[in-house]
Each structure stands twice: as structure tokens, then as C-alpha cells.
Design an enzyme around this catalytic site. Structure first.
Site, PDB file in Angstrom:
ATOM      1  N   TRP A  67      55.820  -0.115 -36.662  1.00  0.00           N
ATOM      2  CA  TRP A  67      55.849  -0.123 -35.199  1.00  0.00           C
ATOM      3  C   TRP A  67      56.672   1.016 -34.601  1.00  0.00           C
ATOM      4  O   TRP A  67      56.575   1.293 -33.419  1.00  0.00           O
ATOM      5  CB  TRP A  67      56.460  -1.448 -34.710  1.00  0.00           C
ATOM      6  CG  TRP A  67      57.688  -1.823 -35.476  1.00  0.00           C
ATOM      7  CD1 TRP A  67      57.758  -2.697 -36.533  1.00  0.00           C
ATOM      8  CD2 TRP A  67      59.017  -1.299 -35.324  1.00  0.00           C
ATOM      9  NE1 TRP A  67      59.039  -2.748 -37.036  1.00  0.00           N
ATOM     10  CE2 TRP A  67      59.829  -1.911 -36.308  1.00  0.00           C
ATOM     11  CE3 TRP A  67      59.601  -0.386 -34.439  1.00  0.00           C
ATOM     12  CZ2 TRP A  67      61.195  -1.634 -36.435  1.00  0.00           C
ATOM     13  CZ3 TRP A  67      60.948  -0.097 -34.565  1.00  0.00           C
ATOM     14  CH2 TRP A  67      61.730  -0.715 -35.551  1.00  0.00           C
ATOM     15  N   LYS A 114      45.796  -1.785 -40.621  1.00  0.00           N
ATOM     16  CA  LYS A 114      46.547  -3.021 -40.412  1.00  0.00           C
ATOM     17  C   LYS A 114      47.867  -2.604 -39.786  1.00  0.00           C
ATOM     18  O   LYS A 114      48.768  -2.116 -40.458  1.00  0.00           O
ATOM     19  CB  LYS A 114      46.775  -3.755 -41.740  1.00  0.00           C
ATOM     20  CG  LYS A 114      47.393  -5.157 -41.582  1.00  0.00           C
ATOM     21  CD  LYS A 114      48.870  -5.113 -41.360  1.00  0.00           C
ATOM     22  CE  LYS A 114      49.448  -6.486 -41.081  1.00  0.00           C
ATOM     23  NZ  LYS A 114      50.786  -6.407 -40.440  1.00  0.00           N
ATOM     24  N   GLY A 168      56.588   1.987 -44.159  1.00  0.00           N
ATOM     25  CA  GLY A 168      57.325   0.799 -43.773  1.00  0.00           C
ATOM     26  C   GLY A 168      58.565   0.604 -44.614  1.00  0.00           C
ATOM     27  O   GLY A 168      59.121   1.549 -45.174  1.00  0.00           O
ATOM     28  N   GLU A 189      55.350   5.652 -47.944  1.00  0.00           N
ATOM     29  CA  GLU A 189      56.462   6.336 -47.257  1.00  0.00           C
ATOM     30  C   GLU A 189      57.371   5.242 -46.741  1.00  0.00           C
ATOM     31  O   GLU A 189      57.030   4.509 -45.820  1.00  0.00           O
ATOM     32  CB  GLU A 189      55.940   7.226 -46.123  1.00  0.00           C
ATOM     33  CG  GLU A 189      57.003   8.170 -45.565  1.00  0.00           C
ATOM     34  CD  GLU A 189      57.775   7.588 -44.399  1.00  0.00           C
ATOM     35  OE1 GLU A 189      58.927   7.128 -44.640  1.00  0.00           O
ATOM     36  OE2 GLU A 189      57.264   7.592 -43.280  1.00  0.00           O
ATOM     37  N   LEU A 190      58.556   5.127 -47.371  1.00  0.00           N
ATOM     38  CA  LEU A 190      59.413   3.970 -47.129  1.00  0.00           C
ATOM     39  C   LEU A 190      60.705   4.380 -46.424  1.00  0.00           C
ATOM     40  O   LEU A 190      60.741   5.366 -45.710  1.00  0.00           O
ATOM     41  CB  LEU A 190      59.687   3.272 -48.458  1.00  0.00           C
ATOM     42  CG  LEU A 190      58.428   2.947 -49.278  1.00  0.00           C
ATOM     43  CD1 LEU A 190      58.796   2.295 -50.607  1.00  0.00           C
ATOM     44  CD2 LEU A 190      57.472   2.067 -48.489  1.00  0.00           C
ATOM     45  N   CYS A 195      62.877   6.518 -40.169  1.00  0.00           N
ATOM     46  CA  CYS A 195      63.231   6.671 -41.587  1.00  0.00           C
ATOM     47  C   CYS A 195      63.978   7.970 -41.843  1.00  0.00           C
ATOM     48  O   CYS A 195      64.853   8.031 -42.704  1.00  0.00           O
ATOM     49  CB  CYS A 195      61.971   6.619 -42.446  1.00  0.00           C
ATOM     50  SG  CYS A 195      61.019   5.098 -42.287  1.00  0.00           S
TER      51      CYS A 195
END
Length: 452
Positions: free
Chosen positions: A128, A152, A204, A226-227, A260
Site C-alpha cells: 500500500w 493482488k 512487501g 522486493e522486501l 523500504c
């Protein structure tokens, strides 16, 4: 599913979750349309993608207001996000064909080459915090490569998800080539398991990434993650402190710290730590909460109430363990999900703000004795997404950059994503790359053709 305004707590709109039958129908439509779409020429895809960029610019204010209403970032940041989405569309519209041109290779054949074919429907599980940009940086290269897209999105930005779907439809792309699935996380496994879905990408949290990676492995699907990040911002003694402090605060405070690649750990040589800290403190204390839809507001709310709880808990636990609050350190009372810009010192390994990703306006200042210790502290993290290093000695900066464990290192600059450069992380920050030529090749079949 509800979209709730983070600044007021008001429900914007409710959305009904799709049934299993509806989801299956969308996936199968996506596959059928892709079978024809993959035969389209790059020139046709390019025109549609240019149309999408034009629509984004035409509707920039409308989409910026939607982003701000649903996730709470300042309106100026939302406008910039929409503009950046138009840029990535234009970039791949112009360069995708040359990026995916056949590559002749030497072998024992009369002719041998690598060719790049689309895979098919690709599922994107998106967050988001950049509800348009994260999607477009996946969708632009994926669609230009000839793939189909399934989205999603995070449950609190379904309005953004449907608006993006409409952009591609209005731009002329075939109906159903890019679709949004209004589903909860519990239904993601069924989508990944569907034989039509050929790959999955997620941006996320570390936890969400581990879950999707497990499912991708279970069903033998290609994945890109990609965290999170706990990006170091290294300031050496010979740096321009004024500029370094300005960029450090700007990086930490983008989207109220909910990014991030924000600078999170300010690692500063001890003989300039005091003046640097004073500059940072002055700049961060100038941020004042307000309506994110107002041009004058400098501090926007966090996207959800639970995110305020999380950052408050991380700070409080660290203080209990000996960290010192220099500025801020508490939620801002009243309506909305606001947390005060916070600076912590005397932070030690093992504390939450040292070990974990802090997704909010919290900066940690870590003095070090020299550049060697700075690199050691920078690398002393489970994460490896971005890093920034500040020095007037560019040769030394480039040498040190090679020692930093991260997917990107920016010397004397703000860490940012750019369509022209590969983007992604290592360690617990994920794997694979987005953007540039490396990103578009993540979701193609790199096929060897051997001819005698």
C-alpha cells in the site's frame, strides 16, 4: 474490504471480495487474452503503453487525490508518484524492444542465439505504501514483454487497484490482459497454484515474502521478491554535513518513513556525529502534522492504526533497553494515525530499532570511530536493500561502495528507484531485480535457439 482515510478514520468505500469462481474466471480470461496478446508487435504494445502514460498525466490530480485518501501520503508526494508511473511506462515503451532483441552467441552451431519469449500471466502481490508506483514498475515491463498481469493489491488500496486496471483498459490494451483480483491474502495460494499463472512477484514485508516464496517453490513458479530494508546512511568525516543532513532527513521522512529504501540507520564518524545530529534534529522537528491533502502539510499520517502501534512498540522496547530519545518518541494525540518524527541514540545491537525494519518516521544515529567500523555496522543487518554513503573523496567512496552488502549504493545522494537502473535487494530484502533491462528479463523465457 475497506478503504479507510488514515487522516480522519472515515471509511471511504467498502469492496466485496471475489468468490473462488470469480477469481478462476478472471485468471482463465487473462490466459485466453494472453494467447493472442503475446503475438502483438512491440510497436503496438508501445503505443498502448504511451497511451497509458498520457492518461496518467491527464488524470494526475484525480489519482493523486485517490492515493492520498486511501493511504495518507502528502498530496505532493502522490502527484510525484503518478508522474513517475508515467515515466516508467514511457521508458519501457521506448526501450523494451531493444532490451529483448535476439542475442547472437558463439557455439558449435551455424547460428545460435538467445531469444526472449513471454511466460504468460504473472501475479503481482503489491503493498500500500506506493499504491501506483509499485504496480506500474511491475506492469510496464511485464506487459511490454508480452506477458499478462494479475494484481493482488493491499486490502486498504482497492480503489487504486481498480483505477490502475482502468488505465490499461482505457489505454487500448486488450480487455482482461491486466486484471485486479479483489481477494484477501488467504486466497493467494489458489491463484499461484492455478496452472495458468506462470510466475509471481511480491513487494512487501519479510513475512509476506517468505510465504509467497514458499508457495512459488511449492508450485514451481518463478518468483521475484522486493522486501524490507534497514538502509544505512553512512556519513564520513569529510562529507558535506549540511547536504548530508538535508538528504538524510528527506530520505527518512518520505511517505512519513513508510518506504523500504528510506534511510533508517544514520552511521556517522564520531568526530562529526554531534554537529550532524544537531542538524538532523532541527530539520526533523520542523515537520508538523496536518491534512495530507493540504499543500502546506509536512507530516502525513501512517497508513493504518496498527502501524502506529508497531512503531511505538519498537521505540518503547528500545528505550527500555537503554536507547535515548533525542526528539519525538511518541504518537501524536488526536484523530488520525500520526507519530512524531523521532531520533534515537545510544542504540545497541539487539534493540528492535537496530535489528528490525522501522516503518515510520524514526531515525537511529550510530556513531562509529572510522570508515572500517562504518562498513561493519552497515553490513550488520539481516537486510540488504539500499545504502547511501557520504564523502568528498569519490575514489574512496566507490571503493567502500563495493564492500557494502546491498542491492544499491548511492554515493552523495538519496537512494531511489529509477527505471534505467536495476532495483532489488539481497539477504532478507529479497531476490531478483525490477526495472532496467535486468527487470524486464525476470519474466521471460530465455530460450536457446541452435541451428545447423
Amino acid at each position: 474490504m475497506k478503504s479507510v482515510n488514515p487522516a480522519t478514520g472515515e471509511v471511504i468505500q467498502e469492496y466485496s471480495e471475489m468468490s473462488e469462481v470469480q477469481v478462476k474466471d478472471v485468471i482463465e480470461l487473462n490466459l485466453e487474452v494472453w494467447k493472442e496478446y503475446r503475438e502483438t508487435r512491440f510497436t503496438q504494445r508501445s503505443q498502448w503503453m504511451q497511451n497509458a502514460a498520457a492518461l496518467l498525466r491527464t488524470r494526475k490530480e484525480e489519482y493523486a487525490r485517490l492515493i492520498t485518501a486511501e493511504m495518507g501520503k502528502r498530496i505532493a508526494e502522490s502527484r510525484s508518484e503518478v508522474e513517475k508511473c508515467a515515466w516508467v511506462c514511457e521508458y519501457y515503451a521506448e526501450h523494451a524492444e531493444s532490451m529483448l532483441a535476439d542475442e547472437l552467441m558463439e557455439s558449435d552451431a551455424s547460428k545460435s542465439m538467445a531469444v526472449f519469449n513471454p511466460l504468460g500471466p504473472v501475479l503481482a502481490v503489491m503493498p500500500w505504501n506506493f499504491p501506483f508506483w509499485q504496480v506500474f514498475r511491475f506492469a510496464a515491463p511485464a506487459l511490454m514483454a508480452g506477458n499478462a498481469g494479475l494484481l493482488k493489491h493491499a486490502s486498504n488500496v482497492q480503489g487504486c487497484a481498480l483505477a490502475i486496471e482502468q488505465v490499461f483498459s482505457d489505454a487500448g490494451f486488450p480487455e482482461n490482459i491486466f486484471r485486479s483480483l479483489i481477494i484477501s491474502s488467504s486466497k493467494v495460494e489458489a491463484v499461484i497454484a492455478h496452472p495458468a499463472v506462470r510466475a509471481v512477484t511480491l513487494t512487501g514485508s519479510e513475512y509476506a515474502g517468505s510465504q509467497v516464496a514458499s508457495l512459488a517453490g511449492k508450485y514451481l513458479k518463478k518468483s521475484v521478491l522486493e522486501l524490507g530494508g534497514s538502509d544505512p546512511f553512512i556519513v564520513l568525516a569529510d562529507a558535506d554535513l549540511e547536504e548530508a543532513a538535508k538528504v538524510a532527513v528527506a530520505s527518512r521522512m518520505i511517505t512519513s518513513g513508510q518506504t523500504c529504501i528510506a534511510a533508517k540507520r544514520f552511521i556517522v564518524e564520531e568526530n562529526v556525529a554531534a554537529p550532524f545530529l544537531e542538524k538532523v534534529k532541527t530539520l526533523m522537528e520542523a515537520y508538523q502534522p496536518g491534512d495530507p491533502g493540504s499543500e502546506e502539510t509536512s507530516l502525513a499520517p501512517l497508513a493504518r492504526r496498527d502501524l502506529v502501534d508497531d512503531i511505538e512498540q519498537q521505540v518503547n522496547k528500545s528505550v527500555e533497553q537503554g536507547a535515548e530519545i533525542i526528539s519525538g518518541g511518541s504518537r501524536i494525540p488526536g484523530i488520525g494515525n500520526y507519530y512524531s518524527p523521532t531520533i534515537l541514540t545510544n542504540v545497541k545491537k539487539g534493540m528492535p530499532v537496530y535489528m528490525e525494519e522501522t516503518f515510520g518516521p524514526v531515525a537511529v544515529v550510530l556513531p562509529v570511530k572510522d570508515e572500517q567500523e562504518a562498513i561493519e555496522v552497515a553490513n550488520d543487518s539481516l537486510y540488504g536493500l539500499g545504502a547511501s554513503l557520504w564523502t568528498s573523496d569519490l575514489e574512496k567512496g566507490e571503493e567502500l561502495a563495493r564492500k557494502i552488502e546491498a542491492g544499491a549504493i548511492f554515493i552523495n545522494g538519496l537512494v531511489k528507484s529509477d527505471p534505467r537502473l536495476p532495483f532489488g535487494g539481497i539477504k532478507n530484502s529479497g531476490y531478483g531485480r525490477e526495472l532496467s533491462g535486468y527487470g524486464i528479463k525476470e519474466f521471460v523465457n530465455i530460450k536457446t535457439v541452435w541451428i545447423k
